[in-house]
Design a protein around this motif. Sequence first.
Motif, PDB file in Angstrom:
ATOM      1  N   HIS A 170      11.793  29.021  42.916  1.00 56.90           N
ATOM      2  CA  HIS A 170      11.164  29.526  44.137  1.00 56.90           C
ATOM      3  C   HIS A 170      11.758  28.909  45.382  1.00 56.90           C
ATOM      4  O   HIS A 170      12.033  29.588  46.365  1.00 56.90           O
ATOM      5  CB  HIS A 170       9.665  29.251  44.108  1.00 56.90           C
ATOM      6  CG  HIS A 170       8.887  30.378  43.516  1.00 56.90           C
ATOM      7  ND1 HIS A 170       9.075  31.669  43.903  1.00 56.90           N
ATOM      8  CD2 HIS A 170       7.927  30.398  42.574  1.00 56.90           C
ATOM      9  CE1 HIS A 170       8.258  32.447  43.209  1.00 56.90           C
ATOM     10  NE2 HIS A 170       7.560  31.697  42.386  1.00 56.90           N
ATOM     11  N   VAL A 171      11.891  27.591  45.348  1.00 61.60           N
ATOM     12  CA  VAL A 171      12.380  26.915  46.546  1.00 61.60           C
ATOM     13  C   VAL A 171      13.770  27.420  46.906  1.00 61.60           C
ATOM     14  O   VAL A 171      14.097  27.613  48.071  1.00 61.60           O
ATOM     15  CB  VAL A 171      12.366  25.388  46.343  1.00 61.60           C
ATOM     16  CG1 VAL A 171      13.104  24.690  47.458  1.00 61.60           C
ATOM     17  CG2 VAL A 171      10.937  24.895  46.269  1.00 61.60           C
ATOM     18  N   THR A 215      13.644  34.912  50.162  1.00 62.56           N
ATOM     19  CA  THR A 215      12.252  35.371  50.198  1.00 62.56           C
ATOM     20  C   THR A 215      12.014  36.568  49.272  1.00 62.56           C
ATOM     21  O   THR A 215      11.061  36.589  48.501  1.00 62.56           O
ATOM     22  CB  THR A 215      11.868  35.748  51.632  1.00 62.56           C
ATOM     23  OG1 THR A 215      12.129  34.618  52.446  1.00 62.56           O
ATOM     24  CG2 THR A 215      10.411  36.112  51.717  1.00 62.56           C
ATOM     25  N   SER A 265      11.745  35.505  45.773  1.00 62.69           N
ATOM     26  CA  SER A 265      10.491  34.799  45.494  1.00 62.69           C
ATOM     27  C   SER A 265       9.336  35.768  45.339  1.00 62.69           C
ATOM     28  O   SER A 265       8.482  35.600  44.476  1.00 62.69           O
ATOM     29  CB  SER A 265      10.164  33.839  46.638  1.00 62.69           C
ATOM     30  OG  SER A 265      10.944  32.701  46.544  1.00 62.69           O
ATOM     31  N   LYS A 275       6.916  26.280  50.172  1.00 56.66           N
ATOM     32  CA  LYS A 275       7.244  27.156  49.058  1.00 56.66           C
ATOM     33  C   LYS A 275       6.937  26.508  47.723  1.00 56.66           C
ATOM     34  O   LYS A 275       6.413  27.157  46.818  1.00 56.66           O
ATOM     35  CB  LYS A 275       8.730  27.536  49.119  1.00 56.66           C
ATOM     36  CG  LYS A 275       8.933  28.996  49.458  1.00 56.66           C
ATOM     37  CD  LYS A 275      10.385  29.363  49.310  1.00 56.66           C
ATOM     38  CE  LYS A 275      10.537  30.858  49.218  1.00 56.66           C
ATOM     39  NZ  LYS A 275      11.939  31.238  49.035  1.00 56.66           N
ATOM     40  N   SER A 276       7.243  25.227  47.583  1.00 57.19           N
ATOM     41  CA  SER A 276       6.938  24.631  46.285  1.00 57.19           C
ATOM     42  C   SER A 276       5.439  24.455  46.137  1.00 57.19           C
ATOM     43  O   SER A 276       4.917  24.497  45.021  1.00 57.19           O
ATOM     44  CB  SER A 276       7.703  23.341  46.043  1.00 57.19           C
ATOM     45  OG  SER A 276       7.463  22.422  47.042  1.00 57.19           O
ATOM     46  N   PHE A 311       4.520  34.242  50.088  1.00 57.54           N
ATOM     47  CA  PHE A 311       5.957  34.001  50.165  1.00 57.54           C
ATOM     48  C   PHE A 311       6.579  34.746  51.338  1.00 57.54           C
ATOM     49  O   PHE A 311       7.489  34.242  52.004  1.00 57.54           O
ATOM     50  CB  PHE A 311       6.638  34.381  48.854  1.00 57.54           C
ATOM     51  CG  PHE A 311       6.532  33.314  47.812  1.00 57.54           C
ATOM     52  CD1 PHE A 311       7.011  32.037  48.071  1.00 57.54           C
ATOM     53  CD2 PHE A 311       5.951  33.560  46.591  1.00 57.54           C
ATOM     54  CE1 PHE A 311       6.915  31.035  47.122  1.00 57.54           C
ATOM     55  CE2 PHE A 311       5.841  32.563  45.632  1.00 57.54           C
ATOM     56  CZ  PHE A 311       6.324  31.302  45.903  1.00 57.54           C
ATOM     57  N   VAL A 330       5.772  32.691  54.400  1.00 52.70           N
ATOM     58  CA  VAL A 330       6.607  31.495  54.462  1.00 52.70           C
ATOM     59  C   VAL A 330       8.028  31.882  54.876  1.00 52.70           C
ATOM     60  O   VAL A 330       8.653  31.216  55.708  1.00 52.70           O
ATOM     61  CB  VAL A 330       6.629  30.769  53.102  1.00 52.70           C
ATOM     62  CG1 VAL A 330       7.538  29.558  53.166  1.00 52.70           C
ATOM     63  CG2 VAL A 330       5.236  30.353  52.702  1.00 52.70           C
ATOM     64  N   GLY A 331       8.489  33.003  54.306  1.00 51.18           N
ATOM     65  CA  GLY A 331       9.828  33.462  54.651  1.00 51.18           C
ATOM     66  C   GLY A 331       9.954  33.746  56.146  1.00 51.18           C
ATOM     67  O   GLY A 331      10.984  33.479  56.760  1.00 51.18           O
ATOM     68  N   TYR A 364      10.321  30.627  57.949  1.00 50.74           N
ATOM     69  CA  TYR A 364      11.610  30.025  57.580  1.00 50.74           C
ATOM     70  C   TYR A 364      12.735  30.673  58.380  1.00 50.74           C
ATOM     71  O   TYR A 364      13.640  29.999  58.866  1.00 50.74           O
ATOM     72  CB  TYR A 364      11.845  30.196  56.085  1.00 50.74           C
ATOM     73  CG  TYR A 364      13.154  29.581  55.624  1.00 50.74           C
ATOM     74  CD1 TYR A 364      13.256  28.198  55.475  1.00 50.74           C
ATOM     75  CD2 TYR A 364      14.274  30.366  55.368  1.00 50.74           C
ATOM     76  CE1 TYR A 364      14.452  27.619  55.078  1.00 50.74           C
ATOM     77  CE2 TYR A 364      15.472  29.798  54.966  1.00 50.74           C
ATOM     78  CZ  TYR A 364      15.554  28.422  54.830  1.00 50.74           C
ATOM     79  OH  TYR A 364      16.740  27.852  54.440  1.00 50.74           O
ATOM     80  N   ARG A 402      11.067  24.650  55.693  1.00 50.14           N
ATOM     81  CA  ARG A 402       9.774  24.992  55.130  1.00 50.14           C
ATOM     82  C   ARG A 402       8.928  23.751  54.960  1.00 50.14           C
ATOM     83  O   ARG A 402       7.915  23.763  54.284  1.00 50.14           O
ATOM     84  CB  ARG A 402       9.962  25.661  53.763  1.00 50.14           C
ATOM     85  CG  ARG A 402      10.460  27.079  53.825  1.00 50.14           C
ATOM     86  CD  ARG A 402      10.599  27.638  52.444  1.00 50.14           C
ATOM     87  NE  ARG A 402      11.487  26.825  51.657  1.00 50.14           N
ATOM     88  CZ  ARG A 402      12.719  27.201  51.299  1.00 50.14           C
ATOM     89  NH1 ARG A 402      13.162  28.381  51.637  1.00 50.14           N
ATOM     90  NH2 ARG A 402      13.477  26.411  50.591  1.00 50.14           N
TER      91      ARG A 402
END
Lengths: 645, 526
Positions: free
Chosen positions: B238-239, B243, B246, B302-303, B346, B349-350, B353, B359
């Motif tokens: 994932h990390v 995106t 993920s 992400k993690s 995700f 987060v993307g 990012y 992140r």
Amino acid sequence: MTENIYWIPLLPLLGFLVNGLLLGKLPKRVVSLVACGTVGGSFLLSLMSFLELKAMPPDLRLIEQTLFSWISSGDFHVNFGFLLDPLSSLMILVVTGVGFLIHLYSVGYMSHDSGYGRYFAYLNLFTFSMLVLVLADNFLFMFVGWEGVGLCSYLLIGFWFEKKSASDAGKKAFIVNRIGDFGFLIGMFIIFWQVGSLDFMTVAAKAPEVFVAGGTLVTAACILLFVGAAGKSAQIPLYVWLPDAMEGPTPVSALIHAATMVTAGVYMIVRVNAMYILAPDALLVVAIVGGVTALFAATIGLVQNDIKRVLAYSTISQLGYMFLACGVAAFSAGIFHLMTHAFFKALLFLGAGSVIHAMSGQQDMRYMGGLRKYLPITFGTFFIATLAISGIPLMSGFFSKDEILWKAFSSDYGHPILWALGFITAGLTAFYMFRLLFLTFYGKERMDEKTKSHIHESPKFMTIPLMVLAVLAVVGGWIGMPHIFGVTNYFEAWLEPVISSAKPAVGVHMLTSAGGDTAMELMLMFSTVILVGLAIFAAFKIYNKRPEVADSLADRFKTPHNVLLHKYYVDEFYGAVIVRPLIYFSLFLWKIMDVLFIDGLLNGLAKLYEGISETMRSVQTGRLRSYATVFVIGVFILIAYAVIE
Amino acid sequence: MELLSLITFFPAIGALLLLLVPSKQHDTIKMVSLLVAFVTFLVSLWLYFAFDPIAHPMQFEFSVPWIPSMGINYHMGIDGISLLLIVMTALLMIPAILCSWKSITTSVKGYYISMLFLATGMLGVFCSLDLFLFYVFWEVMLIPMYFIIGLWGGQRRLYAAIKFILFTMFGSLLMLVAIIYMAFEFKSQTGVYSFDMMALTGMPIATQPQMWLFGAFALAFAIKVPLFPFHTWLPDAHVEAPTGGSVILAGVLLKLGTYGFIRICMPMFPEATVAFTPYISVLAIIAIIYGALVAMVQKDIKSLVAFSSVSHMGLVMLGLFAMNTQALEGSVIQMINHGISTGALFLLVGMIYERRHTRLISEFGGLAKVMPVFATIFLIVTLSSIGLPLTNGFVGEFLILLGLFKVNATYAILAATGVILSACYMLWMYQRVIFGKLTNPKNEKLLDLSLREKLILIPLVVLIFWIGIYPKPLFDRLSPSIRAVQEQMQRSAAVGKTSKFEFVESFKESDYSYDVTIENRLEKVK
């Protein structure tokens, strides 16, 4: 009106949607009109349905309505359904009535805030959730409201999100409430698998057949539900979030953290009183936790300097009273106190808000004093509320508190010790409330000049709600006067249809009731009044006449004073015993278990494989001569092997 | 028109079309792939509405011989379970493609081709009713994902991609062995080979081999889920993944594992399922608590979300192995919910990012001030992830725990602690990212969501509430299939006690018309 109960919660939801979706696009005037208008509309509808219900014969006062099916899986079915009966109709009156006043007050209080629209959107969402909680006809839909009010509380406590303490407090409230919800959930599971339904009416009807009175299952279910109630209504050991919740705007503290949301636990227990009656041990737990919380929180309230914190601990303490009432099966007394408390505690918070508003945000009482001549209306109404909460005869708090104390003593589930907890708390309450009153409104003016020059009485939007609530704080108790006064207790009569009439099994829990007659009741009432009088006198002597006595007392009893000032170090204890170990343990799991152990093992395997391959590769030299040598050696070995065989 | 083949191969055809587009024409490539994803989604909606909730659960069946000598058929068909997963997969492809609009700048063409092939692989797995076909799609899916992580990923993308592929290959290899064993076992009992799931389900298998077969399949699926302790590939993947990768990884790939359990392991090996239940349940409970605790102390958003997936998927597993109606239905609904909520997380987060190229939670704070719309949507998704009532997450979580409680109260109580912990890690993260003072000067100029980003997120937000408030249409399509799985398990368990001869007889007489060719061949054998 009673055909369309769902409009009562729906109106504030519409208000939320309008203000939320058009955030920043509407002028303040429209925002407040929408917000107050929808809640006001709900109040009118609630009033109409209350009157319609009242016109019906007592046995028929029950209206159920289903919107549509929500979750249906196997034999599990839950609807979005509403239930209007004497209990819920009373609750919606309190919620929308007090809620409307606080909405009005907020128009004045929040007028300079940049998050005006967001504030009112949250407030409407809260009203919606609270009405769902109260009107739901089953546990799960109630849980929707239950979590909804929790969410709004989270958002409103952390309203000024740039302040770390505010967002911390919001998060703490949410998480502590989640611990309570855990109990609520498990309680619901037991009920569903035993009764086969989560409908309040079905559960109430079937509980006596399904559960063995005093049995483990019903006791466990009731105690688990009470864990949920203790989270929402801030009882030991889950009360820690409420004092911190004072980070939110003061009208929020009045509405959510005093008058309505925090009483949800009490409401829930009364809603399923038919089950609690079957579980005397659970009732005992409720009574003890309630009584001890009442006393415990009151002692902390004695020494706090922040005006809102005193009120917060007072709220915890008063909620303890309500649970004490429920615990001795005096359910209607619990709801009665819930109602009167909503009036006077909302008033106290709004009054405190008015003071803070005038003091340019100062909340520390050590820097107040002498405010009564600057804030006449605030002072007058605050004074009335103080009388009411202290239980001065004929004020609303007097009747409700007295009924609880008497029931704690005399009910089949009562005991003199439970009474004593409430009795001492009554004295402490009067003391800390008058301490607060004297420190704030009397004595030397201890604020600096700059603050002083700004002090002003609040605008009409704020003072009118104060006055209305002051009237309610006085007369609100008159509908529930005790029988010894020779009048009908209208309140008790109104709630009678929803309170289980099941007779308690005698001697079912370890405490035996003292019982009592009229003479006893009068005697206890007088002794409480005398205690309260003494407490007020002491507060007057110390905090109005000779403030230096307070300091010398604090000096003399340094250790106990410190313990109280630091709230018995409970937050520190939770931090050291739960929060920090959990974080270290999690770090251990991540760094040691995950990265070092599992991944290490796998990477090790990969490395091993790589190593073997590397070794094997060195055999593949590419030189023909060495291959031939190995070949020849091989042939010799084979021949040797064949010969030996 | 054969709908299932259409939906499965349409993305692949789109990918082939992309080959014709010159690699410099980025806009055309993007528009074509978006269009393909959109049409695929429309077809999935067509399936959804054409699916008859009342009829026999297995619908749209289609079967032609593929390798007749081995009894391998191109056999497709879906029931309510696969239907919902197909719609979700097709739906998630759209944001997964849209969110890559700006973030993928190198070998654009290759990226979109990989994404579309990936879609074909995933949809194919959900449509297959033949184990061989299932296996082919299962493997087809790995390759594009490997490239997506390995070519368009972050710093340690190679490590992550290789770890991903080794874990999965290791599992699927054993699965292949088990599949072949099943076909041979079928031949020894009936005289013909078959890879047909419907035929193999119900075949009596002695207890011992059942254990081994279950183990082989379960390992492959458990790695995919991922179940503790096979989860360590997930955070890395994932990390490092972009995106879009993920979103698909969390949204769909993990569900293939749980789907495998409910489609293959449970109905085919009922005895072994029961025998393995305590072990899998304990691992699932560990996953719930362990995942949540480890998520709490992550520094990278992400993690954190990856570990939260470990926790959430643990709950799904626990629900599956509770095996009663509420828990099973809850689990399948929760697979959909997790796809939507975690997919949305995700995506969110993307989006930050792309703005900040970091992140790390500590790099943020106070975003509510500059990105109010982002903050609001993030809040809604967070609440859905922690299962607040009226969001989708609650419906699944509640049903799983409710069903589980009846089967094993202790498990339910332990699993319910996840309810508390999820609030802890999600709200703490939310607070540190969104609330507080905006202290980092790099965050001062951040722009709020663009129109494209809003378009990506709003459908997901609508779904969060729709499933949370009115999940009935989903349950209508799901319930008969769940009942069929339960009945199948009982029938298989009963068959296990009868002789093999009886199985052959009952097999011939059964009203299964799933595979006409097998019946015909059986006739010929006689």
